[in-house]
Design a protein around this motif. Structure first.
Motif, PDB file in Angstrom:
ATOM      1  N   ALA A   1      34.222  57.824  10.442  1.00  0.00           N
ATOM      2  CA  ALA A   1      35.334  57.708  11.394  1.00  0.00           C
ATOM      3  C   ALA A   1      34.906  57.074  12.713  1.00  0.00           C
ATOM      4  O   ALA A   1      35.736  56.508  13.433  1.00  0.00           O
ATOM      5  CB  ALA A   1      35.938  59.083  11.654  1.00  0.00           C
ATOM      6  N   MET A   2      33.619  57.177  13.037  1.00  0.00           N
ATOM      7  CA  MET A   2      33.131  56.579  14.278  1.00  0.00           C
ATOM      8  C   MET A   2      32.561  55.170  14.050  1.00  0.00           C
ATOM      9  O   MET A   2      32.022  54.570  14.973  1.00  0.00           O
ATOM     10  CB  MET A   2      32.043  57.466  14.914  1.00  0.00           C
ATOM     11  CG  MET A   2      32.564  58.762  15.501  1.00  0.00           C
ATOM     12  SD  MET A   2      33.774  58.523  16.814  1.00  0.00           S
ATOM     13  CE  MET A   2      32.734  58.031  18.177  1.00  0.00           C
TER      14      MET A   2
ATOM     15  N   GLN B   1      37.357  51.846  12.445  1.00  0.00           N
ATOM     16  CA  GLN B   1      38.210  51.401  13.560  1.00  0.00           C
ATOM     17  C   GLN B   1      39.061  50.206  13.123  1.00  0.00           C
ATOM     18  O   GLN B   1      40.262  50.145  13.387  1.00  0.00           O
ATOM     19  CB  GLN B   1      37.305  51.008  14.722  1.00  0.00           C
ATOM     20  CG  GLN B   1      38.038  50.794  16.014  1.00  0.00           C
ATOM     21  CD  GLN B   1      37.068  50.340  17.090  1.00  0.00           C
ATOM     22  OE1 GLN B   1      36.476  49.261  16.972  1.00  0.00           O
ATOM     23  NE2 GLN B   1      36.902  51.138  18.121  1.00  0.00           N
TER      24      GLN B   1
ATOM     25  N   PRO C   1      30.702  57.376  24.150  1.00  0.00           N
ATOM     26  CA  PRO C   1      30.435  57.019  22.749  1.00  0.00           C
ATOM     27  C   PRO C   1      30.837  58.084  21.728  1.00  0.00           C
ATOM     28  O   PRO C   1      30.968  57.778  20.553  1.00  0.00           O
ATOM     29  CB  PRO C   1      28.912  56.812  22.717  1.00  0.00           C
ATOM     30  CG  PRO C   1      28.421  57.000  24.084  1.00  0.00           C
ATOM     31  CD  PRO C   1      29.508  57.458  24.977  1.00  0.00           C
ATOM     32  N   ASP C   2      31.045  59.318  22.177  1.00  0.00           N
ATOM     33  CA  ASP C   2      31.380  60.386  21.230  1.00  0.00           C
ATOM     34  C   ASP C   2      32.881  60.676  21.162  1.00  0.00           C
ATOM     35  O   ASP C   2      33.289  61.681  20.590  1.00  0.00           O
ATOM     36  CB  ASP C   2      30.624  61.669  21.614  1.00  0.00           C
ATOM     37  CG  ASP C   2      30.806  62.023  23.085  1.00  0.00           C
ATOM     38  OD1 ASP C   2      31.426  61.220  23.817  1.00  0.00           O
ATOM     39  OD2 ASP C   2      30.332  63.086  23.506  1.00  0.00           O
ATOM     40  N   ASN C   3      33.680  59.809  21.721  1.00  0.00           N
ATOM     41  CA  ASN C   3      35.116  60.074  21.773  1.00  0.00           C
ATOM     42  C   ASN C   3      35.825  59.430  20.566  1.00  0.00           C
ATOM     43  O   ASN C   3      36.152  58.245  20.577  1.00  0.00           O
ATOM     44  CB  ASN C   3      35.696  59.538  23.088  1.00  0.00           C
ATOM     45  CG  ASN C   3      37.095  60.050  23.350  1.00  0.00           C
ATOM     46  OD1 ASN C   3      37.851  60.316  22.417  1.00  0.00           O
ATOM     47  ND2 ASN C   3      37.435  60.197  24.620  1.00  0.00           N
ATOM     48  N   MET C   4      36.045  60.223  19.525  1.00  0.00           N
ATOM     49  CA  MET C   4      36.619  59.701  18.280  1.00  0.00           C
ATOM     50  C   MET C   4      38.054  59.197  18.481  1.00  0.00           C
ATOM     51  O   MET C   4      38.441  58.149  17.969  1.00  0.00           O
ATOM     52  CB  MET C   4      36.598  60.793  17.200  1.00  0.00           C
ATOM     53  CG  MET C   4      36.825  60.254  15.808  1.00  0.00           C
ATOM     54  SD  MET C   4      36.848  61.530  14.538  1.00  0.00           S
ATOM     55  CE  MET C   4      35.114  61.842  14.288  1.00  0.00           C
TER      56      MET C   4
ATOM     57  N   HIS D   1      37.930  55.927  20.068  1.00  0.00           N
ATOM     58  CA  HIS D   1      37.390  54.942  19.129  1.00  0.00           C
ATOM     59  C   HIS D   1      38.494  54.435  18.191  1.00  0.00           C
ATOM     60  O   HIS D   1      38.576  53.250  17.902  1.00  0.00           O
ATOM     61  CB  HIS D   1      36.267  55.609  18.328  1.00  0.00           C
ATOM     62  CG  HIS D   1      35.604  54.707  17.347  1.00  0.00           C
ATOM     63  ND1 HIS D   1      34.751  53.689  17.722  1.00  0.00           N
ATOM     64  CD2 HIS D   1      35.677  54.649  15.990  1.00  0.00           C
ATOM     65  CE1 HIS D   1      34.318  53.062  16.637  1.00  0.00           C
ATOM     66  NE2 HIS D   1      34.864  53.620  15.580  1.00  0.00           N
TER      67      HIS D   1
END
Lengths: 454, 355
Positions: free
Chosen positions: A254-255, A260, B180-183, B186
């Protein structure tokens, strides 16, 4: 599965207890008891789903359904593990055996044209809940183009979209002719957009299939690495570990840039298609002389702008009223103050002629105060004073409070005016309130509540 | 795995127990009473369109803070999360420690509200609620407690109307939306927000639900229900579980224009950090914030990562800036027993010292 197998007997007993428990609860007997072991669980669940459906509130029914669905998945896991263990396999082998089965079934699904998450083993369904729930939601968001799904190439669970796109694409690119050229082109375009959305949706589903398969390998690898002391010792612990590993694999996916792009593309194509079909619907409504989305949009936009302007004007009027009240209270006070003390509020207000108030106002030179002076001339001061109860001046508080810590109506005004103002704000039948109520009924009633609660 | 105690009969035993709990649990669920939205008595003070401003009934026998506190909740969920059950209520905790608590309920926007902008929300609705409170209490300034997206609104509001805000508390508030850790962030980077709003008008609550639940699908749509079977076999737990369940799926539609700007300006262009944020005719710059700020974040927040919240420190000019870290998640910060024992008293203590 033989009845003489000890596992089968244990399992059957467990199932029987389960069914008995549910059957007792159902107290209906209408569904009958399941005749074979293979569908025992599913039948029991379905029986209960139906039995409970009629009596539950929607939220509760939703929760019950979820319990049932997860129960099924949990049981699917228990059945496989228990089966392997009973055949004498070591726990690690039993789990690996089960995992290999899951992997095999997913790989097989990968070859199904237009895989959309259907046909997945109960236990692995969770991996496809994002794509399944997306599919359900997308269907509710695009009710007008359901017909498009029935066209060749649209029903992706039956047809291979990849094979269909070429001939369909050529057909859709054929130029429209004749009187109905324009609507025909729009319909062609609509189908083309639906195909594009389906392609994006399939790419999303295929990616999930791949990652789900990888997660099984990841789970097997994790089991091999886990410290023996931390090994799962129960079905639940094993399930929790599976959730943990799956969540990690999912989060990594998901990341990723890939997710995306896939997700963005799927959402964007759905929206483009939806907008196009809305335009087709608008054309149809226009042809029937019915209001359509574009027209309603225009009205809503204008209305919102008017409401915004109205709020600004109301605030300004309120500020002006408060300023007037302030200015009135600043006029030469000595005799007025003493007479105000002696006289009732109404006569005090009457004693302040509008012209005097306007002259005394230093703010009269400012642009904002100019109309106020005019209105003060036009209206008798008493009316103006009446029209400024404390509740109304709440709207004007921002401007007033910058100068005065406490709202002017309660501090700067002469005692008589204050008394009058307070009295009127609490008196529900005051004329000023009636006028204000007509102008803004909703806000006024809310402010009245504020007065009540204060 | 060789040390595992797994045996076939043990698995069966476990599943029998699970069955029993499930049958009891479902019976309890079906017997559950209707679920209320919030538990603490409150009074409607002001309303406008779909918005309602509530004042919670103050606790008796406690010294009351003379400055009232306004809770500004997010648009994306319902505010009764702050008052979900008797012993898990942030509102109750604040009242009991002497705060005079108000809360904005934004309501459920429909298509007639789709042209409501962030400017309308922040400089319109929110400003008018603040004015009503100031007037009622005869004070120049009030305290604001902004939660999540409501925290973003509160930051913008306070930077534009500092003369009306005494103290600002932000809880799990995203400031830097591109850590960077914000899903969540993203996922929206390649979304065509204009296409969404142009096609849908308002953003449907179902899409929000889908998004939130799929941040952790295995935990939120699977494991939770397996674990739930253990707890709802006790009927006392059913009501509490159902309250949470109701709240999770209770996502209002988002007014289209406000949603458009929120996602584009905050999530895609990160304007609170990068600058250039405008609300109507007003330019928002967090550097303007000089008032006391208490910034609270949750260490295991999967929706708003701690780094997204902590970015605030460097962006404001306040000389009285405090951070409070909570060892829990985005929801636990209002509803967990730990939060009731630590976070709420800390907010009150901080406010009381500055009011």
């Amino acid at each position: 599965m033989s009845e003489s197998n000890p596992w089968a007997s244990q399992w059957f007993n467990a199932q029987q207890q389960f069914v008995d428990a549910w059957s007792d609860m159902a107290n209906s007997g209408k569904q009958g008891k399941p005749s074979s072991q293979s569908d025992l669980w599913a039948q029991s669940f379905d029986m209960w789903r139906k039995a409970s459906g009629a009596q539950a509130q929607p939220e509760i029914q939703q929760a019950v359904d979820k319990c049932f669905d997860m129960g099924k998945e949990y049981f699917a896991m228990a059945e496989q593990i228990s089966k392997s263990l009973s055949s004498g396999a070591k726990p690690v082998d039993a789990i690996n055996q089960w995992m290999e089965q899951l992997k095999g079934s997913l790989q097989q699904l990968g070859t199904v044209p237009g895989f959309d998450g259907s046909g997945v083993n109960d236990f692995m369904k969770q991996w496809f809940s994002p794509s399944q729930s997306w599919k359900e939601m997308a269907a509710t968001l695009t009710p007008m183009n359901q017909a498009a799904w029935q066209l060749p190439g649209m029903n992706t669970s039956i047809f291979n979209l990849g094979e269909m796109v070429d001939p369909l694409g050529k057909m859709l690119e054929a130029p429209g002719i004749g009187y109905f050229r324009e609507p025909q082109e729009k319909q062609q375009k609509g189908i083309q957009l639906a195909v594009e959305y389906q392609e994006a949706n399939q790419a999303f589903n295929q990616a999930f299939l791949r990652v789900a398969t990888e997660s099984i390998q990841g789970f097997q690898a994790r089991l091999m690495k886990v410290d023996p002391a931390a090994m799962p010792r129960s079905l639940r612990e094993l399930y929790d570990l599976w959730v943990e590993v799956s969540e990690e694999h999912y989060a990594e996916f998901a990341m990723s840039e890939e997710y995306q792009a896939l997700y963005g593309d799927m959402v964007n194509r759905l929206m483009i298609m939806k907008k196009h079909y809305s335009e087709i619907t608008d054309d149809l409504l226009r042809a029937m002389n019915l209001p359509n989305t574009r027209e309603v949009d225009t009205m809503q936009q204008r209305l919102q702008q008017l409401r915004r302007e109205n709020m600004v004007l109301k605030k300004e009027v309120s500020e002006i009223k408060t300023m007037l009240q302030e200015l009135t209270s600043r006029r030469p006070q000595a005799p007025a103050a003493s007479s105000a003390k002696a006289a009732p509020a109404e006569s005090s207000a009457k004693a302040a002629p509008a012209a005097t108030s306007a002259k005394a106002a230093p703010a009269a030179t400012s642009a904002k105060a100019a109309p106020a002076a005019t209105s003060a001339k036009a209206a008798p001061a008493a009316t103006s004073a009446k029209a400024t109860p404390a509740a109304t001046s709440a709207k004007a508080a921002p401007a007033v409070n910058k100068a005065n810590p406490v709202p002017a109506a309660t501090k700067a005004a002469p005692k008589a005016t204050v008394k009058s103002s307070v009295k009127k704000s609490s008196a529900k039948k005051s004329p000023a309130k009636k006028v204000a109520k007509k102008a803004a009924p909703k806000k006024k009633s809310a402010v009245t509540k504020a007065s009540k609660g204060a | 795995m060789s040390n595992s105690q797994f045996r076939s009969d043990q698995v069966v035993e476990e599943i029998v127990q699970f069955n029993q709990n499930l049958s009891k649990g479902v019976k309890n669920l079906l017997d559950a009473e209707e679920i209320s939205e919030g538990v603490t008595p409150r009074e409607e003070i002001y309303s406008e369109d779909k918005l309602k401003l509530y004042r919670y009934q103050p606790s008796t026998g406690v010294v009351q803070n003379r400055i009232p506190t306004l809770i500004v909740y997010a648009l994306v969920n319902r505010p009764y999360m702050t008052d979900i059950q008797e012993n898990r209520s942030t509102v109750r905790g604040l009242l009991d420690s002497g705060q005079d608590v108000y809360l904005i309920d934004w309501g459920y926007p429909d298509q007639a509200d789709k042209y409501i902008t962030l400017d309308d929300y922040i400089n319109g609705y929110l400003d008018r609620c603040v004015d009503v409170m100031r007037k009622r209490h005869g004070v120049d300034k009030i305290n604001i407690l902004g939660i999540c997206q409501g925290g973003v609104f509160s930051l913008c509001y306070s930077s534009l109307h500092q003369d009306k805000v005494q103290n600002l508390v932000t809880m799990v508030t995203p400031v830097d939306c591109k850590t960077p850790d914000n899903m969540l962030s993203h996922w929206v980077q390649k979304m065509d927000i204009d296409a969404i709003v142009d096609a849908m008008g308002n953003l449907p609550g179902e899409m929000l639900n889908w998004t939130f639940l799929n941040l952790k699908p295995f935990q939120l749509m699977g494991q939770k229900y397996v674990s739930m079977v253990d707890i709802i076999s006790d009927e006392k737990n059913v009501k509490n579980f159902m309250r949470m369940e109701k709240w999770i799926f209770d996502s209002p539609d988002q007014a289209g224009e406000a949603f458009r700007q929120f996602i584009k300006d905050f999530f895609q262009q990160n304007k609170l950090v990068e600058g250039g944020l405008e609300l109507g005719e007003h330019k928002v710059d967090l550097k303007d914030l000089k008032l006391p700020i208490l910034n609270i974040f949750a260490e295991q927040d999967h929706l708003v990562p701690p780094a997204a919240c902590k970015a605030l420190r460097k962006l404001v000019s306040s000389k009285d800036y405090t951070e409070l870290s909570f060892p829990g998640g985005h929801i636990g910060i209002y509803v967990s027993g730990k939060a009731q024992a630590t976070v709420t008293p800390a907010i009150s203590e901080w406010l009381n010292k500055r009011s």
